[in-house]
Design an enzyme around this catalytic site. Structure first.
Site, PDB file in Angstrom:
ATOM      1  N   HIS B  12       0.859  -1.195   0.000  1.00 54.40           N
ATOM      2  CA  HIS B  12       0.000   0.000   0.000  1.00 54.40           C
ATOM      3  C   HIS B  12       0.891   1.239   0.000  1.00 54.40           C
ATOM      4  O   HIS B  12       1.990   1.243   0.546  1.00 54.40           O
ATOM      5  CB  HIS B  12      -0.889   0.021   1.250  1.00 54.40           C
ATOM      6  CG  HIS B  12      -1.777  -1.172   1.405  1.00 54.40           C
ATOM      7  ND1 HIS B  12      -2.783  -1.454   0.524  1.00 54.40           N
ATOM      8  CD2 HIS B  12      -1.812  -2.150   2.349  1.00 54.40           C
ATOM      9  CE1 HIS B  12      -3.410  -2.567   0.927  1.00 54.40           C
ATOM     10  NE2 HIS B  12      -2.828  -3.014   2.027  1.00 54.40           N
ATOM     11  N   ARG B  76      -3.354   3.248   0.490  1.00 56.86           N
ATOM     12  CA  ARG B  76      -3.232   2.864   1.897  1.00 56.86           C
ATOM     13  C   ARG B  76      -4.568   2.330   2.408  1.00 56.86           C
ATOM     14  O   ARG B  76      -5.575   3.038   2.422  1.00 56.86           O
ATOM     15  CB  ARG B  76      -2.830   4.113   2.685  1.00 56.86           C
ATOM     16  CG  ARG B  76      -2.546   3.843   4.134  1.00 56.86           C
ATOM     17  CD  ARG B  76      -2.016   5.113   4.798  1.00 56.86           C
ATOM     18  NE  ARG B  76      -1.414   4.795   6.077  1.00 56.86           N
ATOM     19  CZ  ARG B  76      -0.697   5.631   6.800  1.00 56.86           C
ATOM     20  NH1 ARG B  76      -0.453   6.850   6.354  1.00 56.86           N
ATOM     21  NH2 ARG B  76      -0.186   5.259   7.948  1.00 56.86           N
ATOM     22  N   HIS B 183      -9.917  -6.630   1.831  1.00 52.77           N
ATOM     23  CA  HIS B 183      -9.149  -5.803   2.762  1.00 52.77           C
ATOM     24  C   HIS B 183     -10.057  -4.788   3.431  1.00 52.77           C
ATOM     25  O   HIS B 183     -10.640  -3.939   2.766  1.00 52.77           O
ATOM     26  CB  HIS B 183      -8.005  -5.087   2.033  1.00 52.77           C
ATOM     27  CG  HIS B 183      -6.800  -4.884   2.900  1.00 52.77           C
ATOM     28  ND1 HIS B 183      -6.855  -4.191   4.097  1.00 52.77           N
ATOM     29  CD2 HIS B 183      -5.521  -5.287   2.764  1.00 52.77           C
ATOM     30  CE1 HIS B 183      -5.639  -4.200   4.638  1.00 52.77           C
ATOM     31  NE2 HIS B 183      -4.814  -4.861   3.862  1.00 52.77           N
ATOM     32  N   TYR B 199      -7.903  -6.666  10.904  1.00 52.59           N
ATOM     33  CA  TYR B 199      -7.503  -7.245   9.617  1.00 52.59           C
ATOM     34  C   TYR B 199      -7.655  -8.769   9.637  1.00 52.59           C
ATOM     35  O   TYR B 199      -8.233  -9.370   8.730  1.00 52.59           O
ATOM     36  CB  TYR B 199      -6.037  -6.895   9.293  1.00 52.59           C
ATOM     37  CG  TYR B 199      -5.793  -5.498   8.754  1.00 52.59           C
ATOM     38  CD1 TYR B 199      -6.797  -4.528   8.720  1.00 52.59           C
ATOM     39  CD2 TYR B 199      -4.534  -5.128   8.269  1.00 52.59           C
ATOM     40  CE1 TYR B 199      -6.554  -3.253   8.224  1.00 52.59           C
ATOM     41  CE2 TYR B 199      -4.284  -3.852   7.766  1.00 52.59           C
ATOM     42  CZ  TYR B 199      -5.295  -2.914   7.751  1.00 52.59           C
ATOM     43  OH  TYR B 199      -5.049  -1.654   7.268  1.00 52.59           O
ATOM     44  N   GLU B 289       3.227  -6.726   2.492  1.00 54.68           N
ATOM     45  CA  GLU B 289       2.487  -5.558   2.981  1.00 54.68           C
ATOM     46  C   GLU B 289       3.454  -4.465   3.434  1.00 54.68           C
ATOM     47  O   GLU B 289       3.136  -3.661   4.298  1.00 54.68           O
ATOM     48  CB  GLU B 289       1.512  -5.930   4.109  1.00 54.68           C
ATOM     49  CG  GLU B 289       0.337  -4.961   4.171  1.00 54.68           C
ATOM     50  CD  GLU B 289      -0.718  -5.322   5.214  1.00 54.68           C
ATOM     51  OE1 GLU B 289      -0.565  -6.330   5.907  1.00 54.68           O
ATOM     52  OE2 GLU B 289      -1.696  -4.577   5.320  1.00 54.68           O
TER      53      GLU B 289
END
Lengths: 344, 344
Positions: B12, B76, B183, B199, B289
């Site tokens: 991100h 993001r 996500h 998450y 990530e």
């Protein structure tokens, strides 16, 4: 392999006679016409023989088949249903459920030891659960309780377990020296499957709520069991260690493992092997959640998915002494009120 | 160890220049006085040099240090903030964020490939996100999208991903042949920690929503990536297999693994080893990530927690060929729109 004693720290009375469900339906019917319905505790008439039948054909049979000795036994988790009705609904329902657990343990004192459901209810301070905890522990010799981190049935509208509203309950737990197992009830939110994503998500959330709070600083002798192998925690141990470090908390080994225990309700060999490899043996309590979330036989092994004793037996890394800790020693330490005379 | 190409499928843009946050703050200010504020897309003035600085010191530096080649790059996640404002708020914010991702990829076509945020918003049908998906894929050559299973920021007030309201989006994904990574964004619920329990809980919930739905029957070529190593799923593979069996679903191997992929955002060796041991290699996509959830260095190893390439390198069970699949082959297959010319 044979150990001195096998204590299963996580069993629910999922096989209650039908009168229990009928009592609950009556509550719901009364609430349907009046959400503020108070009602009364009333009674559930069940004979000892009916209880025997519900236990001997099920949990007791499986204990014998699997070679376990004693189950730490509490009311059916998915039926706690804290979100149903009001404070009175939960109080009367909880008292009935705990009374019934006491009766099972009276009938089979060598096979079951009692753990209490708490009368939590949305919007009602957790302090209100203290009275039932005291009744169960002091008057009925219960040895622990189940504590839900979400009384809203999957909508997570409650305070975090790190919130001070839980402190009166923690204070009493410490005073009585009883542990709490974190356990949500059924999800009424379509986003979550009760015994899958909801249970596991709640375990993970509760763990993180506690380790990122002051709870264990303020209650250094509080004992918390995170069931279902700790949800996602051991698999993501590196993530949790890293998050703690990034945010300036003490390492998990110092901040969490003095107070938190994981059970072994992980239903395959490789998952159990990971748990035993990540979490120190002194922080693991044997459990199966039998008869519970998963009831079938694994076609790959020919054994019940939830026959977790086999996975621990088959683990090649731990010593016999460490397995003894997991099967017996840790449960005796955490459930300090478990009487030796209760067991064979 | 060196592979032909290392594709990180999960990065991100967490290091955007401050103008991005300022744009968002202006949106919030306008909403504070009028929750129905419409506003306009407007503009975020950022020079190419500012973008270069934000990338070269961070993601690009770490790519080089760690020996990875290309990051599949999206806005993001924690800033998606679908719960903020209304449909227009999310639409303009999303368009800006996706435009910016396109610019990064234009500046570094060998290092980044674009994935879109979607303008999801509470109470707004997912169908409304189709237009932005089409804009990104057809006009801006994006190769995938991120799909949130909870636009309410941790209160889970949306429909399950199994609900038919998502079908127009799935239909377009299939038509365009682009995958979605599941996500969520930041939690605004004290019960959940954004990059930890939220998450991971969302990954687990989304997996179960999908495998217990008709989605993969109705869209047999739909491609879904469940990030963060699948949340709790591989660790509890036995539980999920057992639940599927108890409820009469086909085995996970048939019902899930034709459509679902897991990434490797698991931040310790033993966790990665479990993932690689449970999930077939063809269903695993390399990811870190980076720069994201965990930013520190693991004192036990001396390396970044999120340097996940090392864990895969160090895994002793998979063959070099299987690791190639995870590092490159699967990403090319799943992100079929990734152009060979995009990469070195």
């Amino acid at each position: 392999m044979r150990y001195i004693m096998i204590i299963d720290c996580h069993g629910h009375y999922t096989t209650t006679p039908p009168q229990v469900g009928e009592y609950r339906e009556k509550q719901k019917t009364a609430l349907a016409s009046n959400p503020h319905h108070v009602g009364e505790k009333g009674s559930i008439i069940i004979s000892d023989d009916e209880i025997r039948e519900s236990i001997e054909k099920n949990q007791l049979r499986l204990q014998q088949e699997r070679g376990t000795d004693l189950t730490i036994f509490s009311p059916r988790a998915s039926w706690m249903g804290h979100h149903i009705g009001n404070e009175n609904t939960s109080r009367f329902w909880t008292e009935q459920q705990n009374d019934l657990i006491r009766r099972v343990c009276d009938l089979y004192p060598s096979n079951f030891a009692p753990v209490a459901q708490l009368p939590q209810s949305p919007g009602v301070p957790p302090e209100k659960s203290v009275a039932e905890l005291v009744r169960c522990v002091e008057k009925m010799e219960f040895i622990g309780c189940n504590l839900s981190p979400d009384t809203s049935g999957g909508y997570w509208r409650d305070a975090s377990l790190g919130d001070r509203c839980f402190y009166p309950l923690y204070e009493k737990m410490v005073e009585l020296d009883v542990p709490a197992m974190i356990h949500v009830s059924a999800s009424c939110n379509d986003c979550f499957h009760t015994t899958g994503s909801h249970y596991l998500g709640a375990d993970t959330a509760a763990f993180q709520q506690l380790v990122m709070s002051d709870v264990f600083k303020d209650f250094p002798t509080l004992k918390i069991i995170v069931p279902h192998g700790g949800g996602a925690v051991p698999y993501h141990w590196g993530r949790f260690r890293g998050l703690m470090q990034d945010q300036g908390f003490a390492p998990l080994e110092e901040s969490a493992l003095k107070n938190i225990y994981f059970d072994t309700c992980v239903y395959h060999q490789k998952g159990i092997d990971l748990l035993l490899d990540i979490v120190p043996p002194e922080n693991i309590l044997f459990a199966s959640e039998m008869i519970g979330a998963v009831r079938g036989i694994d076609p790959e092994t020919g054994y019940y998915f939830d026959d977790t004793k086999r996975y621990i037996d088959n683990n090649t890394k731990l010593s016999a002494e460490q397995k003894n800790q997991i099967f017996e020693g840790n449960a005796r330490r955490v459930f300090s009120r478990l009487k030796i005379s209760d067991v064979k």
